[in-house]
Motif scaffolding. Structure first.
Motif, mmCIF file in Angstrom:
data_model
loop_
_atom_site.group_PDB
_atom_site.id
_atom_site.type_symbol
_atom_site.label_atom_id
_atom_site.label_comp_id
_atom_site.label_asym_id
_atom_site.label_seq_id
_atom_site.Cartn_x
_atom_site.Cartn_y
_atom_site.Cartn_z
ATOM 1 N N ARG A 1 -3.406 -8.521 3.733
ATOM 2 C CA ARG A 1 -3.224 -7.134 4.118
ATOM 3 C C ARG A 1 -2.653 -6.362 2.943
ATOM 4 O O ARG A 1 -2.123 -6.957 1.999
ATOM 5 N N PRO A 2 -2.734 -5.027 2.990
ATOM 6 C CA PRO A 2 -2.169 -4.226 1.894
ATOM 7 C C PRO A 2 -0.713 -4.572 1.610
ATOM 8 O O PRO A 2 -0.269 -4.440 0.470
ATOM 9 N N GLU A 3 0.036 -5.036 2.606
ATOM 10 C CA GLU A 3 1.444 -5.344 2.336
ATOM 11 C C GLU A 3 1.570 -6.478 1.329
ATOM 12 O O GLU A 3 2.541 -6.530 0.569
ATOM 13 N N HIS A 4 0.612 -7.402 1.317
ATOM 14 C CA HIS A 4 0.681 -8.475 0.321
ATOM 15 C C HIS A 4 0.478 -7.936 -1.075
ATOM 16 O O HIS A 4 1.157 -8.341 -2.027
ATOM 17 N N PHE A 5 -0.473 -7.002 -1.201
ATOM 18 C CA PHE A 5 -0.700 -6.412 -2.520
ATOM 19 C C PHE A 5 0.494 -5.577 -2.941
ATOM 20 O O PHE A 5 0.848 -5.530 -4.114
ATOM 21 N N ARG B 1 -0.244 0.632 -4.899
ATOM 22 C CA ARG B 1 0.014 -0.774 -4.575
ATOM 23 C C ARG B 1 -0.666 -1.177 -3.281
ATOM 24 O O ARG B 1 -1.017 -2.324 -3.085
ATOM 25 N N ASN B 2 -0.809 -0.223 -2.358
ATOM 26 C CA ASN B 2 -1.436 -0.580 -1.089
ATOM 27 C C ASN B 2 -2.942 -0.395 -1.098
ATOM 28 O O ASN B 2 -3.597 -0.689 -0.117
ATOM 29 N N ASN B 3 -3.462 0.089 -2.212
ATOM 30 C CA ASN B 3 -4.899 0.284 -2.307
ATOM 31 C C ASN B 3 -5.506 -0.949 -2.976
ATOM 32 O O ASN B 3 -5.271 -1.214 -4.150
ATOM 33 N N ILE B 4 -6.305 -1.685 -2.222
ATOM 34 C CA ILE B 4 -6.742 -2.991 -2.710
ATOM 35 C C ILE B 4 -7.691 -2.852 -3.888
ATOM 36 O O ILE B 4 -7.638 -3.630 -4.845
ATOM 37 N N ALA B 5 -8.549 -1.845 -3.850
ATOM 38 C CA ALA B 5 -9.478 -1.687 -4.972
ATOM 39 C C ALA B 5 -8.718 -1.395 -6.263
ATOM 40 O O ALA B 5 -9.023 -1.952 -7.320
#
Lengths: 246, 472, 459
Positions: free
Chosen positions: C281-285, C356-360
């Motif tokens: 999930r974005p929280e991991h990134f 940080r929460n944007n995976i791309a």
């Protein structure tokens, strides 16, 4: 890496180079190539920056126009007592023998080239290709010297084959070894006696006497390599020795 | 099966917020015990002795080598007191709960850095300028330093600036972290403490917006403090040690200095926790949970001390060049060889051997023993480095012209004034911290209150565990 | 910020075993494409063995070039595994759970790839048995234990062994799940591999203790492996820019920087390729991004120390080397690209929560970081060699040959192919870790706020 206390042989081979006498003729380079089966430095090899010159002559300009002068410094393996190339070889293909020489064991070399990186004088050479001699030159190869295949590091060996032959012949003839009996290819070829080879343990040898000269220096002494090749600085006609540390 | 259905309540034996407030902010704090009073008078006496030592050092001044012990003492104080606030900052970044009670003890170390900045001024008179002999020897002859084309008194000026900035940022951080406690003192205390609490709380009433503001300030001052600590260790270690020895080229040394600062800071906090439990009545607030985690990190930094030392040692030992051999001789195998091995055992071998046992680390007595040994060992380590550096080249002209250290200096033993300095200056630092704790509670009340809010002992299936909320 | 999903065991099993019980459509074409590149790479190696190292761009004095750069690069990436699984496990960070196996896997495969390069770049690779085991002691042929090139295989071999063991111990519960859901030859394979895993309390306790012990034991290895690799360079006084004491921590922190970035790349790919939105999930990134900021700043400090010491010592040769490395063509361009990609572009971006929460964005910045870190190794190794000591007659530059680029490409294809092959047979996200995190987290109400809470042991 062998301390003086551990040395059991009676010889300590070394060389003195008198920079003042060197004319830059490069006869030493040619003699070395002929004696030691050094691969030919062709144009292709030059463009690949892989040429071999176990001894090379470096030329430095100094002075201002019109009094420009050149200084020639022959550089070969310095056979350092504290050689930076020796501890790094993973297979002990290079080590310091009891006669003060840094020797290279060709058939042990794996070709990691770490010793080449470790040498601050850049006097180590790697066979990137299998060396090829034209048929006409094959008879010129010296049978006393190994022909190296690709993947092996090589460098000046103080013509160890000549040293062994000299010692052998002296023993055979039942005489003591004298200074001047053994000469390396480069010292024999030098027309001005700028290169002198001999035994430091013999206090009457030319190298021992020249080693006491005021003009004496060694290259890159800050690295504490303790080389067995000593240099005598050029004497300027206007007074005082110049040259020295490069 | 949802986890929440497996959880039942467990008894909570921790002291309530009311008890904590009474102990830390309220009436219970007005009286000071006679033991603490006597200790503070002792520290004051030692501080005066230390200052006397400095004065006599100026009178009996035979050259730069006499000042090595003074420099070593300052370096040790910077290591210990400067590194302590890191114990508050680093786990806070990782949002650890165990650090909350000890954050106050840690941040108070910054108070002493102001003392260090002031005490550094006498030493600056003895530090040679970079360009002192350029008029005589030529413009480009100066001793090596990171201040390239420097103004005339470059290392002196910059070091004072850097250390003062470190002190200011550290005090700012300690202050900001104490604001809610000042508010508690204003609300529950009496007398002069209540007046000072009101002044220092500056209208903090715990509104959500004020908490956000506070968190941001703590974060910013913490981050700047970390950067300043690193930079201070850089400049201090380079200008007061490395640049005084010709030929000593060691790029990891500032980091070695910094890591031992973290190690010393952890030791300082561990000893502070031990003292708070023994004499400060804080048994219910700081205990073996804090010792366990602090001890773990102190073990890690002890190992890192060895790692950073070895990184430089192996490069010098293998290289065998003139400067390499000279550096090893000066600092390890030459005039200070016995000191080096003592340091090796006190800072690495013995604490490592103490701290690898889980039972020892999980106790309240184990880590303090290792901490005392480490602090003593680090003092000896600073003596090894700074006394050797200050006595390396006797004459300033030689210092500017020599490339590589050719002759080793003799071992420099301390004289009576050096002993005065070594005992007195740290006492002054500690005294300044203790004076501040007359007003500021030793354990942060608001941190304890917050951790009470988000943690709860529960029974999960058949075991007793802790439920820890994760607000962000 | 927590974005917890509440998942039951059936959903977890079904989604995470998606790649194992059935093959995704894109899997086979991708593996075949990578196999082509891998075979092409092996062909290039064959050409090099047959004709000699002359086919590379190496020369004298630049004896080490792209191969050693890539070797150090892959050893660096392998540090991701220990960082994520060991250190985050010991500090009890919950967000490491989906990532641990993929990070350990990246470690194992990147170490295997890294080991190729010192072997193929030796002049006589068929004689390598002089160099690493077996040693021929009975004939008096000993290796030189003082050479860092002997320390390297021992360090990397230990790391590889430890990581493989760690990977396997963490795989056991999932192998049990797979054994119980397959038939035929797959069932036999998983039966043998799962070593009789039954999931009873005794086995769980042993598995947990083994994991913790291995994590703790691997920590000294984590620090020492890349330090030993850095000492390949740091111990030689001959090359300016190499003989620096800061190399050991510098390389280790750089390895963590590039390794954690590689994990970010990998996690993004895993989420996209297998559709694991519930687990990655974005929280991991976000958490990885914050870790990367800390590591990158530490790296910047160490880089600064390494570069400034050239100037500090006032030695003319080292100052000239730094001037060449940073300000002279073509090195100045490489240096600029290196600095921009390794730090100046990614790190300021990571300061923003939205990035940080944007995976791309995390995917592309992590790729930039690894480009920069590869260039960093190149800039450490080659300029110092090309300008070694003041004998100007031996200064020369380095032209990278197409064959060397081909082998660099091969190394990426090799790692990716191995990872895809692994993913076919073993789940990339640990099932038991995911289920554990479901059990150990719940929601708790404090005042008016409901927040996630984690169950921790009482210390």
């Amino acid at each position: 890496m062998v301390t003086a206390a551990e040395r059991v042989s009676s010889h300590k081979w070394g060389m003195v180079v008198d920079v003042d006498r060197c004319t830059g003729c490069q006869a030493c380079v040619m003699a070395c190539q002929a004696e030691n089966n050094i691969p030919l430095s062709t144009e292709d090899l030059y463009r690949q920056k892989r040429t071999f010159a176990w001894i090379r002559v470096e030329r430095y300009w100094y002075g201002d126009f019109p009094d420009v002068k050149a200084r020639f410094i022959p550089i070969m393996c310095q056979h350092c007592e504290n050689a930076p190339c020796e501890p790094v070889c993973p297979v002990f293909a290079t080590y310091h023998n009891t006669e003060g020489m840094n020797v290279q064991i060709y058939n042990r070399c794996v070709g990691t080239r770490y010793c080449g990186n470790g040498c601050p004088y850049n006097v180590r050479f790697f066979n990137y290709w299998e060396p090829v001699w034209p048929t006409t030159l094959r008879n010129q190869l010296n049978p006393d010297v190994t022909v190296r295949s690709r993947g092996i590091m090589e460098k000046c060996s103080f013509c160890v084959q000549r040293i062994r032959r000299g010692v052998r012949e002296a023993a055979r003839d039942g005489r003591d070894l004298q200074d001047g009996d053994i000469g390396t290819a480069c010292t024999d070829a030098c027309p001005t006696n700028a290169l002198v080879f001999g035994d430091y343990n013999d206090e009457n040898s030319r190298v021992s006497i020249m080693a006491k000269d005021d003009r004496k220096y060694t290259h890159l002494d800050k690295l504490n390599t303790d080389p067995n090749v000593l240099y005598l600085a050029q004497v300027d006609a206007t007074g005082g020795a110049i040259g020295g540390h490069e | 099966m949802a986890t929440s259905s497996l959880i039942t309540d467990a008894p909570d034996n921790r002291p309530s917020n009311i008890e904590a407030t009474a102990l830390l902010a309220g009436e219970g704090r007005t009286a000071i015990g006679t033991g603490l009073k006597r200790f503070m008078w002792l520290l004051a006496t030692l501080s005066v002795i230390g200052l006397v030592g400095i004065v006599f050092r100026f009178i009996n001044d035979d050259g730069r080598q006499e000042w090595g012990y003074y420099a070593a003492t300052l370096a040790w104080m910077l290591t210990v007191f400067g590194g302590a606030p890191m114990v508050a900052i680093a786990p806070a970044i990782a949002k650890a709960n165990w650090v909350r009670p000890v954050a106050r003890i840690a941040s108070l170390g910054a108070i002493a850095t102001a003392v260090i900045a002031l005490l550094m001024i006498p030493l600056l008179f003895k530090l040679p300028a970079l360009t002192e002999f350029s008029e005589v020897l030529g413009d480009d002859v100066r001793r090596k330093s990171i201040w390239f084309d420097s103004p005339r008194y470059a290392p002196h000026f910059w070091n004072v600036l850097v250390l003062l900035t470190l002190a200011l940022v550290g005090i700012a951080m300690a202050y900001v972290m104490a604001i809610p406690d000042f508010a508690a003192i204003r609300d529950h205390g009496s007398g002069w403490k209540q007046r000072w609490g009101k002044k220092l709380a500056r209208g903090f009433y715990g509104r959500p917006q004020q908490w956000e503001w506070l968190k941001m300030r703590i974060g910013i001052t913490g981050a700047i403090y970390f950067a300043m600590l690193l930079f201070t260790n850089f400049t201090f270690s380079l200008d007061f040690a490395v640049s005084l020895v010709p030929g000593w080229k060691d790029s990891v040394f500032p980091f070695y200095h910094t890591i031992s600062s973290f190690q010393a800071g952890l030791a300082f906090v561990i000893i502070g926790v031990w003292a708070a439990r023994r004499w400060g009545g804080m048994n219910q607030y700081v205990g073996h949970e804090q010792m366990w985690s602090l001890g773990k990190f102190m073990l890690a930094t002890t190992l890192l001390w060895f790692y950073f030392f070895y990184s430089s040692f192996i490069v010098f030992w293998y290289g065998r060049s003139e400067s390499d051999s000279a550096t090893i001789k000066l600092l390890v195998s030459g005039p200070y060889v016995y000191l080096f091995w003592t340091v090796f055992f006190l800072v690495f071998i013995i604490p490592w051997w103490i701290m690898i046992w889980n039972k020892v680390r999980d106790s309240v007595w184990g880590p303090p023993i290792a901490a005392f040994i480490i602090l003593f060992g680090l003092f000896l380590d600073r003596i090894r480095i700074y006394v050797a550096s200050w006595s390396a080249v006797p004459d300033d002209l030689e210092l500017a012209t020599t490339d590589i250290l050719q002759e080793m200096p003799d071992t420099m033993w301390p004289d009576v004034f050096d002993v005065f300095i070594m005992v007195g200056l740290p006492a002054l630092g500690l005294l300044s911290i203790l004076l501040v704790t007359r007003l500021v509670p030793l354990v942060s009340l608001w941190e304890i209150q917050q951790s009470r809010l988000i943690t709860k002992p529960i029974r999960f299936l058949r075991s007793h565990v802790m439920l820890v909320g994760k607000p962000d | 910020m927590q974005q917890r999903r509440i998942l039951d065991e059936f959903t977890i099993n079904r989604e995470l075993l998606r790649g194992n019980l059935a093959t995704p459509k894109w899997w086979l074409p991708t593996v075949l494409g990578l196999l082509v590149v891998v075979l092409f790479g092996f062909t290039l190696m064959g050409i090099m063995f047959n004709r000699g190292l002359g086919v590379t761009g190496l020369s004298r004095p630049v004896y080490w070039g792209l191969f050693i750069t890539t070797f150090v690069f892959w050893v660096g990436i392998s540090h991701a595994g220990i960082m994520i699984s060991a250190i985050l496990r010991l500090t009890q960070a919950e967000w490491r759970r989906p990532v641990t196996r993929a990070a350990e896997l990246l470690t194992v495969f990147s170490l295997l790839t890294a080991l190729f390069f010192p072997l193929i770049h030796a002049g006589r690779p068929w004689r390598i048995f002089y160099w690493i085991t077996p040693f021929d002691f009975s004939r008096g042929i000993f290796p030189n234990a003082r050479s860092p090139l002997i320390w390297d295989p021992f360090a990397i071999g230990t790391y590889l062994t430890g990581s493989t063991l760690f990977l396997y111990v963490a795989l056991l519960p999932d192998l049990g799940v797979l054994r119980d859901r397959t038939t035929g030859w797959k069932h036999s394979f998983y039966t043998v591999a799962s070593l009789g895993w039954r999931g009873n309390p005794r086995q769980w306790r042993l598995q947990t203790v083994a994991g913790i012990l291995l994590s703790a034991l691997m920590l000294p290895i984590f620090v020492s492996v890349h330090s030993i690799v850095s000492w390949d360079f740091a111990v030689t006084p001959a090359v300016e820019g190499w003989h620096s004491t800061v190399f050991a921590p510098y390389f280790v922190v750089g390895a963590v920087h590039s390794g954690v970035s590689a994990v970010v790349t990998m996690m993004a790919l895993m989420r996209w390729l297998w559709g694991w939105d519930n687990y990655i999930r974005p929280e991991h990134f976000d958490a990885l991004g914050r870790l990367l900021i800390v590591v990158a700043c530490a790296w910047l400090g160490l880089t600064f120390a390494e570069l400034i010491f050239g100037v500090y010592s006032l030695e003319a040769p080292e100052r000239a080397l730094r001037e060449m490395q940073m300000f002279t063509w073509p090195w100045n361009l490489l240096f600029l690209i290196f600095f921009l990609t390794a730090f100046a572009i990614p790190v300021p971006l990571w300061f923003f929560k939205r990035v940080r929460n944007n995976i791309a964005m995390m995917f592309w910045t992590s790729i930039l970081v690894n480009i920069g870190m590869w260039l960093e190794r190149f800039l450490i190794i080659v300029p110092g060699l090309s300008r070694k000591q003041p004998f100007v007659f031996t200064w020369d530059s380095y032209q990278v040959s197409p064959l060397e680029w081909g082998l660099l490409l091969w190394s990426f294809a090799w790692v990716l192919m191995l990872m895809l092959l692994f993913s076919k047979f073993f789940p990339l996200i640990p099932l038991f870790e995911t289920k554990e995190s479901q059990v150990f987290t719940t929601d708790v109400q404090i005042g008016r706020v409901t927040m996630p809470a984690v169950i921790r042991e009482l210390d």
